[in-house]
Structures are given as structure tokens and as C-alpha cells.
Design an enzyme around this catalytic site. Structure first.
Site, mmCIF file in Angstrom:
data_model
loop_
_atom_site.group_PDB
_atom_site.id
_atom_site.type_symbol
_atom_site.label_atom_id
_atom_site.label_comp_id
_atom_site.label_asym_id
_atom_site.label_seq_id
_atom_site.Cartn_x
_atom_site.Cartn_y
_atom_site.Cartn_z
ATOM 1 C CB ILE A 14 34.988 36.959 46.188
ATOM 2 C CG1 ILE A 14 33.661 37.298 45.457
ATOM 3 C CG2 ILE A 14 34.352 35.378 46.991
ATOM 4 C CD1 ILE A 14 33.145 36.699 44.290
ATOM 5 C CG ASP A 34 45.532 40.902 45.329
ATOM 6 O OD1 ASP A 34 44.496 40.299 45.291
ATOM 7 O OD2 ASP A 34 45.768 41.822 44.286
ATOM 8 C CD GLU A 85 42.064 43.281 35.563
ATOM 9 O OE1 GLU A 85 40.693 43.988 35.739
ATOM 10 O OE2 GLU A 85 43.018 43.518 36.109
ATOM 11 C CD GLU A 137 28.898 37.667 34.349
ATOM 12 O OE1 GLU A 137 29.296 38.377 33.041
ATOM 13 O OE2 GLU A 137 29.018 38.241 35.212
ATOM 14 C CE1 TYR A 161 35.229 38.117 34.911
ATOM 15 C CE2 TYR A 161 32.760 38.046 34.614
ATOM 16 C CZ TYR A 161 33.954 37.661 35.519
ATOM 17 O OH TYR A 161 33.775 36.976 36.594
ATOM 18 C CE LYS A 165 36.698 33.564 36.214
ATOM 19 N NZ LYS A 165 37.586 33.701 37.336
#
Ligand code: NAD
Ligand code: TYD
Length: 354
Positions: A14, A34, A85, A137, A161, A165
Site C-alpha cells: 500500500i 523502510d 508486519e 481486523e 497481527y 495493530k
């Protein structure tokens, strides 16, 4: 003076789409920090590599001295934080990196952004924004008849994950509430489009269908995701950055719920159509495999707040977006070859052999 957006994770799926779009549509400069993990690929940015408004720095968001130096030297007017990640299956097999980057890394970035922000002069202080890119999520899983997630849905993350987040979202919220850092958070549904690493459902299925390899569908294939074309997500982020209300969160989604199996059928039919069939239909490659542990059944986003307040709606339909995406993967064999060599093969072997 030229304004600068400090992007983290801009060599990923993205982030690279965002940078390409931003430089095509906007006059500000981009600084891209990055770490180039397995998911980061500078080839995604070949088209702008020599644009003098673009600068790449290889490093970790958790390296506070580096982040501090970059903020002080490049004096960005915004941070857009993609670095993470991002693959649920990897988080199940090895959550450590998810905590390190998504939680500790976001914390490090927030601390350095806060120090930077507090020392800015009045005008740049008023303009500064920290935009945190997050996911649907964090809200957990929906039952079939539940309404979609809104910004007020309680957090209930189910995978390492999602939990990492969620933790980062909470930190961002606290930095606004406690320190007045001018934050914005976007929670988006599943993206698809060019440059997505082929460990995720859509590119994995396109490439396996192309090569006539088995198409591994988890469980009964009835899990539902809300799919959004990546350019629409990038446009939404740009909109929130420009006009979002400080301290707010915005849900972003495609109004496009689909069952995994239907996505795979569609991909099979498109690859048959584009590549030609000569033999069995690619749908026959579908193989039901052991389900993902804790697999969330359904995600769906209520994206009405961003539409009401900021006028953003997705432009791409799923039918046009998926066709473009299939074509992109079939036409970019060199990119595919590069990202699917080495450690990618190891992941596929380890993950799908069991
Ligand atoms: P990606 O895995 O394709 O890319 C992540 C990028 O971050 C890579 O370039 C990687 O090298 C870099 N990175 C990882 N750890 C780093 C570190 N410690 N320091 C610096 N860079 C680091 O991910 P993506 O799919 O592009 O997702 C970007 C963001 O959007 C993530 O925060 C993700 O949670 C969020 N998001 C993704 C989706 C989706 O469908 N892909 C949906 C909603 C939200
Ligand atoms: P994925 O692309 O990993 O995104 P997320 O888990 O973040 O939603 O997976 C999308 C859906 O596809 C999810 O329900 C899991 C499923 N899936 C498969 O059935 N087979 C696969 O090989 C993969 C990678 C995913």
C-alpha cells in the site's frame, strides 16, 4: 518551501501505491523510511526512483536516533505510517516481529514525532499531522447478520497481527489525548491491486492459477472479507490527511463483501479467459486445506463517516478492479519472478505443506 511527507513502509504494497499516487498528484516531497523486510521491494518504486522530490532511507522505525535525525533534518509536515508486519498467517507462526514493529516500532515513532512536534514553531505546529494506517481486523469477527464495523465498534482483535495493530491504534489515540499530538487513524478493509506480495489471498490465487498449481482455500471457503482496490485506499488516506479532523478515526472499506470461494472462482474464470484454457477449468485446482487457527469469519466496514464528513467513496468496482489486478500480475512476470524467489518459496513450502 517544499512540503515533505515522511512515509514509513513505503516499499510495501500500500505504501508504494501511495507514494506513486502522491508524487503524480501532489507537489510535496516524499521521504520513505523502510526496513526492506521480505515484504518491501524497491522495484515497486522504479517509476519515481530518480524523481528529485523522492528520497529513500533504508532503516527501521524502531531506530529512534535515525527517526529523530530524519525528522530534524527533513522537517516533514506529516508522517504517514504504513510500516508493519502485515500477514496474519505469519503472525500465527511467529508473533515476535509483529510486536517489535507494530507495537514497539509505532511507539518509537510516536515518541520521536511528539518530541519533534513539541519543538515546531507555531505555523508548522498547526499544520503537522501523524496519520496512522490501520486495519478492520482490530474489531474482530462479525456474525452473518451483524451490522458492519463502525468507528464505535469495540475492539476485539483475534490474531496476533490484529492485536498488535489494535495496540498501536490505542497508543496513537493516547498520544493525541495525552500530549495533543495531531493524529489521524484510518482503519481499512482488505486491499487488493498491483504490488501486493503473493502470500495474500488474491495474488497467491492469481499466480497459482496461472501456473496451474493447487489453489489452497482455508476451511470451507465461506469466510467473508470486504475488498477495496488499493488506489481507492490511497485516495482515502490522502483525503483524511488533507481534511480529516484531528484525533478522529475513519473507517475505510469497499462496500464489497465477498466470500473467499467466490473470489477464487472469479480469479479462475478470469485467468482462463485471459490465458486461454487448453485443458481443465482452473476452478478444478481448488483444494480445501486445514483452516487458519482462530480464523475470523466475516469482516465488513461501515464507511459512511468518511463519506459524510470528507466526501470519499470508492471509485473502482470489484469487477473492474479484479480484472485490472489479474492483468497486472499476468503482465508483470519480471516483478513476480523476483519476489517469488528465495525466501518466498521457503514460506510457501513450510506453510502449505502442513
Ligand atoms: P506490506 O507487508 O506489503 O508492507 C509493509 C512494509 O513495511 C514493507 O515495505 C516492509 O519492509 C516495511 N517494514 C516492516 N517492518 C518495518 C520496520 N520495522 N521499519 C521500517 N519498515 C518496516 O504491508 P501493506 O499490505 O502495504 O500494509 C501497509 C499498512 O496498511 C500496514 O500497517 C497494514 O497493517 C495496513 N493495512 C493493510 C491492509 C491490506 O489489506 N494489506 C488493509 C488494511 C490496513
Ligand atoms: P489474507 O489475504 O491473508 O488477508 P486477511 O487474513 O488479512 O483477511 O486472507 C484473506 C482471506 O483468504 C482469509 O479469510 C484467509 C483466506 N485465505 C485462504 O483461504 N487461502 C490462502 O492461501 C490465504 C493466504 C488466505
Amino acid at each position: 518551501m517544499q512540503e515533505t511527507v515522511f512515509v514509513t513502509g513505503g516499499a510495501g504494497f500500500i505504501g508504494s501505491n501511495f507514494i506513486l499516487r502522491q508524487l503524480a498528484q501532489n507537489s510535496s516531497s516524499i521521504l520513505n523510511l523502510d526496513k526492506l523486510t521480505y515484504a518491501g521491494n524497491l522495484r515497486n518504486l522504479d517509476a519515481i526512483a530518480s524523481d528529485n522530490r523522492y528520497e529513500f532511507v533504508h532503516g527501521d522505525i524502531g531506530d529512534r536516533a535515525l527517526v529523530r535525525r530524519l525528522l530534524q533534518d527533513r522537517t516533514p509536515h506529516a508522517v504517514v505510517h504504513f510500516a508493519a508486519e502485515s500477514h496474519v498467517d505469519r503472525s500465527i507462526r511467529g508473533p515476535d516481529d509483529f510486536i517489535r514493529t507494530n507495537v514497539d516500532g509505532t511507539f518509537a515513532l510516536l515518541e520521536e514525532a511528539r518530541a519533534y512536534y513539541e519543538n515546531l514553531r507555531e505555523q508548522p505546529r498547526q499544520n503537522f499531522r501523524f496519520l496512522h494506517v490501520s486495519t478492520d481486523e482490530v474489531y474482530g469477527s462479525l456474525a452473518p447478520a451483524d451490522p458492519p464495523f463502525s468507528e464505535r465498534t469495540p475492539y476485539a482483535p483475534n490474531s496476533p497481527y490484529a492485536a498488535s495493530k489494535a495496540a498501536s491504534d490505542h497508543l496513537v489515540r493516547a498520544y493525541h489525548h495525552t500530549y495533543g499530538l495531531p493524529t489521524l487513524t484510518t482503519n481499512c478493509s482488505n486491499n487488493y491491486g498491483p504490488f501486493q506480495f503473493p502470500e495474500k489471498l488474491i495474488p497467491l490465487m492469481i499466480l497459482n492459477a496461472r501456473d496451474r498449481k493447487p489453489l489452497p482455500v482455508y476451511g470451507d471457503g465461506q469466510n467473508v472479507r470486504d475488498w477495496l482496490y488499493v488506489e481507492d485506499h490511497c485516495a482515502a488516506i490522502a483525503t483524511v490527511l488533507a481534511r480529516g479532523r484531528v484525533g478522529e478515526t475513519y473507517n475505510i472499506g469497499g462496500w464489497n463483501e465477498k466470500r473467499n470461494l467466490d473470489i477464487v472462482y472469479l480469479i479462475c474464470d478470469l485467468v482462463d479467459e485471459i490465458e486461454g484454457r487448453s485443458g481443465a477449468a482452473r476452478r478444478e485446482l481448488i483444494t480445501f486445506v486445514k483452516d487458519r487457527p482462530g480464523h475470523d469469519r466475516r469482516y465488513a466496514m461501515d464507511a459512511s463517516k468518511i463519506e459524510r464528513e470528507l466526501g470519499w467513496r470508492p471509485r473502482e468496482t470489484f469487477e473492474t478492479g479484479i480484472r485490472k489486478t489479474v492483468l497486472w500480475y499476468l503482465e508483470n512476470a519480471a516483478w513476480v519472478k523476483e519476489v517469488t524467489s528465495g525466501s518466498y518459496r521457503q514460506w510457501i513450502e513450510t506453510h502449505y505443506s502442513s
